[in-house]
Write an enzyme that holds these catalytic residues in place. Structure first.
Site, short mmCIF file in Angstrom:
data_model
loop_
_atom_site.label_atom_id
_atom_site.label_comp_id
_atom_site.label_asym_id
_atom_site.label_seq_id
_atom_site.Cartn_x
_atom_site.Cartn_y
_atom_site.Cartn_z
CG ASP A 192 -7.84 3.38 -1.76
OD1 ASP A 192 -7.54 2.27 -1.31
OD2 ASP A 192 -7.26 3.92 -2.71
CG ASP A 239 -2.56 -0.54 -4.75
OD1 ASP A 239 -3.57 -0.50 -5.46
OD2 ASP A 239 -2.37 0.25 -3.79
#
Length: 718
Positions: A522, A452
């Site tokens: 997301d 990430d």
């Protein structure tokens, strides 16, 4: 031959269906004179005059392969160089060429200074793709500064073009926008330190005809940059009557000093042409990515069904609780169990722990081994989440090395998401991370890493460099990230790596070279995802697109049926993030059924050819079809029924006309020919709100199946 040369003047890059023709005339300026459908007789391009100069501005009128700033050019250049005496243009004194097989190199030497640029080309003949990149070399002793060094330049003749790119933000990635380029210029860029969520480092150009981009017809020119840092693409309606396109490393806050004997290589651009619309472009680039860009270990293998613990536990991770969660995930048919954030030292929330990549012994007293053994015992592989480019102020790493971040010494360091960015230009930082993560992967049975990156770059200063070289840090950071992932992949070739950057902030061909999949957003709202996934698929393969089922869709708080949500997630590489601790047994059984169905069609979805049949952007339904070996999967989505019209007739694509296909529709079994399915189509009923269907077609070798049957009659044979 992929590369042909005619009388040291015409250089032809020949793919299976296209030609890219470069001419170097008496002016020693390489110019693109043709890019389109294949023309075999190269001699036809000899003897043509360059465009007549306007007010003696000859270079300005040419579709140059490497236009330099200055020198009677007033279009966007792809090169800006500053020599040690202050001279700020590049004038070609000599051109030489080297061609071998599928490779062409044009060497441009300055007429006065010991400096040259190598224009490099590689032809992927079968894939119909051309790779372009360049290298700058300082062959003298005095320093040379590159203030702009783009990767490639393209030119298209005439006017009336339309440009497609993407707009967006976190949770709203890949919102396609097409604009007519009739005057001036359109700039697509990132200054975030990575690709980010807005524009994408691509160009997609169609000759405008007063219509939107067409799926199945029309000329399309396209290219994608192999880079994950700050980029810039400029599409310009040059006043000399052509479209000028430049793309590469963003020149905003960029400067690179070449000392004597040094060189800089720009990232590559992969480009192509088709007259078959967006669909043909997608098919070509999806195949190309799998054959040439994706890491070879998993390129031709489908990705496993994944479960991620985030929505179940967030930061509250414990060994016993994760084992119990893994048991529930295994019952669904999950193949890869992933512990998200919260597993490493001091990580109780997002304000602490980043940088300390070792297991939290309070949560895992005996390390990860009890958990990994339990996961393996359940028939699953194990994975972890990391964010290696970041550090929290509350961490052991930052206490020991507060100088390892980008910062101005006279300013308070800006905070983003409670974290700082590590200075990836420093070798000692990269080596620390490589050692930590290598130890983690070597000492534990880990098959997957989710990588990430949750904040943008700022205050690009440090790196152990003098202040006059700080403008190079943006690019040095990108090179540092590549060094780290490359090092880890070489040491752990069997580990599956996913690229995530607060969602889709690192979806680009640069990441594809080193990662096995992307997390495109997301936003897990199924309806929003249909739009994101459709536009994502223009140039990026379905296999690389992780798509999840979750409970809390996050962005819109819509109440969407499980069938619709599962079907949307099954359109990519399926993942599940549902909170299994709060999911009823009945719902878990239903999810299990969808997982079993997905495994039947997984090869077709991930490795087959995608057809975007209908879009909610301009109609009542979304319909995507995947065609694999002997099988086709068709997903149809309705958001809201309108005016009591439940029937939708859909013509399929990509099937064999002469073949017969068996399928079940409305609980009735049919056999139809490919010709019928593609030309007459099927009538599918969708009702109410958020209805969806999965239609699975299996090619049958029984040529007698369905003989004598009339339209609408069910085939009931075995």
């Amino acid at each position: 031959m992929a590369v042909k040369i005619y009388e040291n003047e015409i250089y032809a890059l020949q793919t299976r269906n296209t030609s890219y023709i470069i001419r170097v005339g008496e002016n020693r300026i390489p110019e693109n004179v043709y890019w389109g459908k294949r023309i075999d007789r190269i001699a036809d391009f000899a003897g043509e005059a360059s465009p007549a100069p306007v007010n003696m501005q000859a270079p300005h009128c040419l579709k140059e392969e490497c236009a330099s700033f200055g020198g009677m050019r007033f279009k966007e250049a792809s090169l800006k160089v500053v020599f040690s005496d202050g001279v700020r243009d590049f004038r070609i004194g000599r051109v030489s060429a080297k061609a071998e097989g599928d490779y062409l190199e044009l060497v441009l030497e300055d007429a006065y200074y010991p400096f040259r640029v190598r224009l490099c080309y590689q032809v992927f003949e079968e894939e119909d793709v051309i790779k372009k990149w360049r290298t700058a070399e300082n062959t003298g002793g005095d320093p040379v500064v590159l203030e702009r060094f783009f990767s490639a330049q393209f030119g298209l003749p005439g006017t009336g073009y339309e440009s497609l790119n993407y707009n967006g933000r976190w949770g709203m990635e890949f919102q396609a926008v097409s604009e007519k380029i009739t005057s001036g210029k359109k700039v697509y860029e990132s200054v975030h330190g990575l690709t980010a969520h807005g524009n994408n480092p691509v160009f997609i150009i169609q000759r405008g005809m007063g219509e939107d981009f067409r799926e199945n017809q029309g000329e399309v020119w396209f290219g994608s940059l192999e880079y994950s840092g700050n980029f810039k693409t400029i599409v310009e309606a040059a006043d000399a009557g052509f479209l000028n396109i430049v793309t590469g490393i963003n020149d905003t806050d960029f400067a690179w000093t070449l000392k004597g004997g040094e060189r800089l290589e720009a990232p590559a651009v992969y480009a192509g042409y088709t007259d078959g619309g967006l669909e043909a472009m997608s098919h070509r680039m999806h195949r190309f990515c799998r054959r040439q860009l994706m890491p070879a270990a998993l390129a031709d293998k489908p990705l496993p069904v994944l479960y991620n613990s985030w929505y179940s536990t967030a930061f509250a991770v414990t060994c016993e609780e994760q084992i119990a969660l893994a048991q529930k995930a295994a019952q669904l048919g999950v193949e890869l169990f992933v512990v998200d954030d919260g597993w490493f030292a001091g990580r109780e929330n997002d304000r602490a722990g980043l940088g300390d990549w070792y297991v939290d012994r309070k949560k895992f007293p005996d390390g990860l081994k009890p958990l990994t053994e339990a996961v393996r015992g359940l028939g699953m592989r194990f994975g972890l989440w990391i964010e290696p480019e970041m550090v929290n102020p509350v961490s052991r790493l930052y206490r020991l090395h507060p100088d390892w971040i980008y910062r101005y010494q006279s300013r308070e360091v800006l905070m983003g998401r409670n974290q700082y960015i590590l200075d990836m230009s420093r070798q000692e930082v990269r080596e620390y991370l490589a050692e930590c993560l290598d130890t983690l992967l070597s000492e534990n049975d880990i098959s997957y890493i989710k990588w990430d990156m949750n904040r943008y770059a700022s205050e690009m200063a440090g790196g152990g460099l003098p202040a006059e070289e700080w403008k190079s840090l943006w690019h040095r950071h990108s090179l540092g990230v590549v060094w780290l992932i490359k090092t880890l992949r070489e040491k752990h070739p069997a580990v599956e790596f996913e690229a995530c950057a607060a969602g889709g902030g690192r979806v680009d061909y640069g990441a594809m070279r080193w990662f096995d999949e992307y997390w495109p957003s997301d936003n897990t709202d199924p309806l929003d995802r249909l739009f994101i996934q459709e536009n994502y698929s223009h140039l990026y393969p379905v296999k690389y697109m992780r798509a999840w089922l979750t409970d809390d869709f996050g962005m819109d708080a819509r109440k969407i049926p499980l069938s619709f949500a599962m079907h949307a997630a099954m359109c990519g590489s399926l993942g599940i993030g549902t909170d299994l601790n709060r999911t009823s047994e009945e719902k878990r059984e239903e999810i299990k059924g969808y997982v079993e169905t997905y495994k039947r069609i997984r090869n077709t979805v991930q490795l087959g050819e995608l057809y975007r049949l209908r879009s909610l952007k301009n109609g009542d339904i979304q319909c995507v079809q995947y065609v694999g070996k002997g099988q086709s999967a068709v997903f149809v989505f309705l958001d809201h029924e309108r005016f009591g019209n439940p029937l939708q007739r859909i013509a399929l694509r990509g099937l064999k006309e002469e073949a017969l296909y068996r399928f079940v529709l409305e609980d009735r079994e049919f056999v139809k020919s490919g010709a019928y399915l593609m030309h007459a189509g099927l009538e599918i009923r969708l009702c109410g709100d958020y209805d969806s269907r999965l239609l699975l077609l299996e090619e049958t070798g029984d040529t007698t199946a369905g003989k004598g049957m009339e339209e609408g009659y069910a085939y009931t044979g075995k």
